[in-house]
Design an enzyme around this catalytic site. Structure first.
Site, PDB file in Angstrom:
ATOM      1  N   ILE A 156       0.834  -1.203   0.000  1.00 50.13           N
ATOM      2  CA  ILE A 156       0.000   0.000   0.000  1.00 50.13           C
ATOM      3  C   ILE A 156       0.874   1.260   0.000  1.00 50.13           C
ATOM      4  O   ILE A 156       0.589   2.235  -0.693  1.00 50.13           O
ATOM      5  CB  ILE A 156      -0.941  -0.010   1.229  1.00 50.13           C
ATOM      6  CG1 ILE A 156      -1.946  -1.165   1.107  1.00 50.13           C
ATOM      7  CG2 ILE A 156      -1.678   1.319   1.374  1.00 50.13           C
ATOM      8  CD1 ILE A 156      -2.778  -1.410   2.368  1.00 50.13           C
ATOM      9  N   THR A 209      -1.403  -7.596  -0.685  1.00 52.13           N
ATOM     10  CA  THR A 209       0.005  -7.244  -0.461  1.00 52.13           C
ATOM     11  C   THR A 209       0.675  -8.450   0.200  1.00 52.13           C
ATOM     12  O   THR A 209       0.010  -9.423   0.567  1.00 52.13           O
ATOM     13  CB  THR A 209       0.159  -6.034   0.488  1.00 52.13           C
ATOM     14  OG1 THR A 209      -0.234  -6.444   1.810  1.00 52.13           O
ATOM     15  CG2 THR A 209      -0.674  -4.843   0.060  1.00 52.13           C
ATOM     16  N   TYR A 235      -2.865  -6.715  16.798  1.00 50.83           N
ATOM     17  CA  TYR A 235      -2.771  -5.826  15.632  1.00 50.83           C
ATOM     18  C   TYR A 235      -3.923  -4.814  15.671  1.00 50.83           C
ATOM     19  O   TYR A 235      -3.718  -3.608  15.467  1.00 50.83           O
ATOM     20  CB  TYR A 235      -2.814  -6.685  14.365  1.00 50.83           C
ATOM     21  CG  TYR A 235      -2.881  -5.918  13.070  1.00 50.83           C
ATOM     22  CD1 TYR A 235      -1.763  -5.245  12.566  1.00 50.83           C
ATOM     23  CD2 TYR A 235      -4.056  -5.875  12.319  1.00 50.83           C
ATOM     24  CE1 TYR A 235      -1.828  -4.546  11.366  1.00 50.83           C
ATOM     25  CE2 TYR A 235      -4.127  -5.184  11.123  1.00 50.83           C
ATOM     26  CZ  TYR A 235      -3.017  -4.527  10.642  1.00 50.83           C
ATOM     27  OH  TYR A 235      -3.094  -3.841   9.455  1.00 50.83           O
ATOM     28  N   ASN A 246       2.542   4.802   7.269  1.00 47.45           N
ATOM     29  CA  ASN A 246       1.977   3.594   6.655  1.00 47.45           C
ATOM     30  C   ASN A 246       2.662   2.311   7.134  1.00 47.45           C
ATOM     31  O   ASN A 246       2.028   1.265   7.213  1.00 47.45           O
ATOM     32  CB  ASN A 246       2.091   3.727   5.124  1.00 47.45           C
ATOM     33  CG  ASN A 246       1.869   2.413   4.419  1.00 47.45           C
ATOM     34  OD1 ASN A 246       0.735   1.968   4.233  1.00 47.45           O
ATOM     35  ND2 ASN A 246       2.963   1.741   4.028  1.00 47.45           N
ATOM     36  N   LYS A 266      -3.893  -0.619  15.977  1.00 48.61           N
ATOM     37  CA  LYS A 266      -4.537   0.297  15.028  1.00 48.61           C
ATOM     38  C   LYS A 266      -5.550   1.202  15.752  1.00 48.61           C
ATOM     39  O   LYS A 266      -5.775   2.340  15.346  1.00 48.61           O
ATOM     40  CB  LYS A 266      -5.196  -0.492  13.905  1.00 48.61           C
ATOM     41  CG  LYS A 266      -4.181  -1.196  12.994  1.00 48.61           C
ATOM     42  CD  LYS A 266      -3.231  -0.191  12.347  1.00 48.61           C
ATOM     43  CE  LYS A 266      -2.326  -0.832  11.313  1.00 48.61           C
ATOM     44  NZ  LYS A 266      -1.467   0.145  10.622  1.00 48.61           N
ATOM     45  N   SER A 322      -6.621   0.427  10.111  1.00 48.00           N
ATOM     46  CA  SER A 322      -7.153  -0.804   9.507  1.00 48.00           C
ATOM     47  C   SER A 322      -8.612  -0.942   9.891  1.00 48.00           C
ATOM     48  O   SER A 322      -9.016  -0.528  10.997  1.00 48.00           O
ATOM     49  CB  SER A 322      -6.391  -2.024  10.028  1.00 48.00           C
ATOM     50  OG  SER A 322      -7.100  -3.207   9.678  1.00 48.00           O
TER      51      SER A 322
HETATM   52  P1  NAP Z   1       3.501  -4.764   3.496  1.00 51.02           P
HETATM   53  O1  NAP Z   1       3.225  -5.127   2.077  1.00 51.02           O
HETATM   54  O2  NAP Z   1       3.881  -5.835   4.456  1.00 51.02           O
HETATM   55  O3  NAP Z   1       4.638  -3.629   3.490  1.00 51.02           O
HETATM   56  C1  NAP Z   1       5.043  -3.105   4.714  1.00 51.02           C
HETATM   57  C2  NAP Z   1       5.973  -1.933   4.492  1.00 51.02           C
HETATM   58  O4  NAP Z   1       6.312  -1.427   5.780  1.00 51.02           O
HETATM   59  C3  NAP Z   1       7.276  -2.307   3.818  1.00 51.02           C
HETATM   60  O5  NAP Z   1       7.742  -1.241   3.049  1.00 51.02           O
HETATM   61  C4  NAP Z   1       8.217  -2.561   4.996  1.00 51.02           C
HETATM   62  O6  NAP Z   1       9.577  -2.322   4.697  1.00 51.02           O
HETATM   63  C5  NAP Z   1       7.718  -1.529   5.984  1.00 51.02           C
HETATM   64  N1  NAP Z   1       7.978  -1.961   7.355  1.00 51.02           N
HETATM   65  C6  NAP Z   1       7.524  -3.082   7.972  1.00 51.02           C
HETATM   66  N2  NAP Z   1       8.039  -3.159   9.218  1.00 51.02           N
HETATM   67  C7  NAP Z   1       8.826  -2.070   9.377  1.00 51.02           C
HETATM   68  C8  NAP Z   1       9.646  -1.605  10.419  1.00 51.02           C
HETATM   69  N3  NAP Z   1       9.778  -2.260  11.582  1.00 51.02           N
HETATM   70  N4  NAP Z   1      10.325  -0.463  10.245  1.00 51.02           N
HETATM   71  C9  NAP Z   1      10.226   0.207   9.085  1.00 51.02           C
HETATM   72  N5  NAP Z   1       9.486  -0.180   8.038  1.00 51.02           N
HETATM   73  C10 NAP Z   1       8.797  -1.310   8.196  1.00 51.02           C
HETATM   74  O7  NAP Z   1       2.261  -4.023   4.180  1.00 51.02           O
HETATM   75  P2  NAP Z   1       0.906  -3.459   3.523  1.00 51.02           P
HETATM   76  O8  NAP Z   1      -0.051  -4.571   3.440  1.00 51.02           O
HETATM   77  O9  NAP Z   1       1.212  -2.647   2.333  1.00 51.02           O
HETATM   78  O10 NAP Z   1       0.399  -2.522   4.712  1.00 51.02           O
HETATM   79  C11 NAP Z   1       0.590  -1.124   4.707  1.00 51.02           C
HETATM   80  C12 NAP Z   1      -0.264  -0.509   5.782  1.00 51.02           C
HETATM   81  O11 NAP Z   1      -1.635  -0.829   5.541  1.00 51.02           O
HETATM   82  C13 NAP Z   1       0.021  -1.012   7.192  1.00 51.02           C
HETATM   83  O12 NAP Z   1      -0.158   0.044   8.098  1.00 51.02           O
HETATM   84  C14 NAP Z   1      -1.037  -2.059   7.414  1.00 51.02           C
HETATM   85  O13 NAP Z   1      -1.294  -2.270   8.779  1.00 51.02           O
HETATM   86  C15 NAP Z   1      -2.202  -1.417   6.698  1.00 51.02           C
HETATM   87  N6  NAP Z   1      -3.241  -2.339   6.296  1.00 51.02           N
HETATM   88  C16 NAP Z   1      -2.992  -3.338   5.416  1.00 51.02           C
HETATM   89  C17 NAP Z   1      -4.003  -4.187   5.012  1.00 51.02           C
HETATM   90  C18 NAP Z   1      -3.802  -5.283   4.013  1.00 51.02           C
HETATM   91  O14 NAP Z   1      -4.727  -6.101   3.812  1.00 51.02           O
HETATM   92  N7  NAP Z   1      -2.675  -5.366   3.342  1.00 51.02           N
HETATM   93  C19 NAP Z   1      -5.285  -4.031   5.583  1.00 51.02           C
HETATM   94  C20 NAP Z   1      -5.508  -3.017   6.498  1.00 51.02           C
HETATM   95  C21 NAP Z   1      -4.478  -2.168   6.842  1.00 51.02           C
HETATM   96  P3  NAP Z   1      10.459  -3.433   3.884  1.00 51.02           P
HETATM   97  O15 NAP Z   1       9.881  -3.459   2.497  1.00 51.02           O
HETATM   98  O16 NAP Z   1      11.824  -2.910   3.907  1.00 51.02           O
HETATM   99  O17 NAP Z   1      10.270  -4.723   4.602  1.00 51.02           O
END
Ligand code: NAP
Length: 254
Positions: free
Chosen positions: A18, A195, A160, A97, A164, A147
């Site tokens: 995202i 993702t 989690y 994010n 949030k 979330s």
């Molecule tokens: P993702 O694909 O797992 O990507 C996570 C990103 O955050 C990556 O760039 C990662 O860096 C970085 N990250 C993770 N841990 C970190 C840390 N300790 N320090 C610094 N950077 C860190 O996640 P996503 O699904 O895109 O989620 C993005 C946001 O949307 C999050 O806040 C998540 O809670 C929220 N969200 C996601 C969903 C869903 O279904 N995907 C639903 C609701 C909310 P690296 O690439 O270097 O590992």
């Protein structure tokens, strides 16, 4: 003229998923985007390459969040990156994010996991904003990625979801404090988005179908579904919206 021309944005966790979608969209709207990530250099390089290929301006910066010294590392790298771009230290947009997920019901939650999830998902957005306020210009924008699970009861995502909920309260409370500076603070709350975070749950056709069925549109979300809403919230058109929780879940679990 592009909506974000002349603006500078920091997007945490923008190497993948995202965050990448948000970084791409803000850059397409004319912002200079700081693409923050933690460990995955290859993904961040790819994101930066894609943005530049489309004519956008951005640079990558690395900092692990949720560990001692994280914010100093992040802003040190940000300042260095901005200087390289010939830009000043000022920011107009902060998008919190980056986050990690965990799944455990109450019976199997471990204290260490709780501490880690809270450190990355709740404490680091607070500290990123705290230091960011020294750089954020009046009239700036803060968007926190929450979330849908902070307002739905999914027992297997207990910790989690709690992290949030903290982000939601951070958003509401800061919106009041920062209004005097014309800064808006809002949260977006995605449902399931395709993702790496949920790749395992989508790895079978049945899993994929079940997640899609949660939305009234019967599909899993895409990063752009969230990024387009963030782009609105950081634009001038959203100047009268603050302290809000914007559900971006495709009508999940209505
Ligand atoms: P993702 O694909 O797992 O990507 C996570 C990103 O955050 C990556 O760039 C990662 O860096 C970085 N990250 C993770 N841990 C970190 C840390 N300790 N320090 C610094 N950077 C860190 O996640 P996503 O699904 O895109 O989620 C993005 C946001 O949307 C999050 O806040 C998540 O809670 C929220 N969200 C996601 C969903 C869903 O279904 N995907 C639903 C609701 C909310 P690296 O690439 O270097 O590992």
């Amino acid at each position: 003229m592009l909506a974000l021309a002349g603006k500078t944005a920091l997007v945490t966790g923008a190497g993948r998923g995202i965050g990448r979608g948000i970084a791409e969209r803000l850059a397409a709207d004319g912002a200079l985007v700081a693409v923050h990530y933690a460990r995955n250099d290859a993904a961040a390089r790819e994101t930066v390459g894609a943005i530049r290929e489309s004519g956008g301006r951005c640079f990558a910066l690395r900092a692990e969040l949720g560990v001692p010294g994280d914010v100093e590392e992040l802003y040190g790298a940000l300042d260095a990156g901005l200087a390289e771009q010939g830009a000043g230290r000022g920011l107009d947009i902060i998008v919190n994010n980056a986050a990690v997920s965990s799944s455990a019901r109450i019976g199997s939650v471990e204290a260490d996991t709780f501490d880690r999830i809270m450190a990355v998902n709740a404490k680091s957005p607070l500290l990123v904003i705290q230091e960011g306020l020294n750089r954020l210009r009046d009239g700036g924008r803060i968007v926190n990625v929450s979330s849908a699970v902070s307002r739905r009861a999914l027992p297997e995502t207990l910790v989690y979801a709690m992290s949030k909920a903290a982000v939601d309260t951070l958003t509401l409370t800061l919106a009041k404090e920062l209004g005097a500076r014309g800064i808006t603070v809002n949260a977006v709350a995605p449902g399931f988005v395709a993702t790496d975070m949920n790749a395992r749950r989508r790895s079978t056709p049945q899993g994929e179908k079940a997640l899609a069925a949660l939305s009234v549109f019967n599909r899993i979300g895409r990063p752009a579904d969230v990024a387009d809403v963030v782009a609105f919230l950081v634009s001038d058109d959203a100047r009268w919206i603050t302290g809000q929780y914007v559900d971006v879940s495709g009508g999940s679990m209505l």
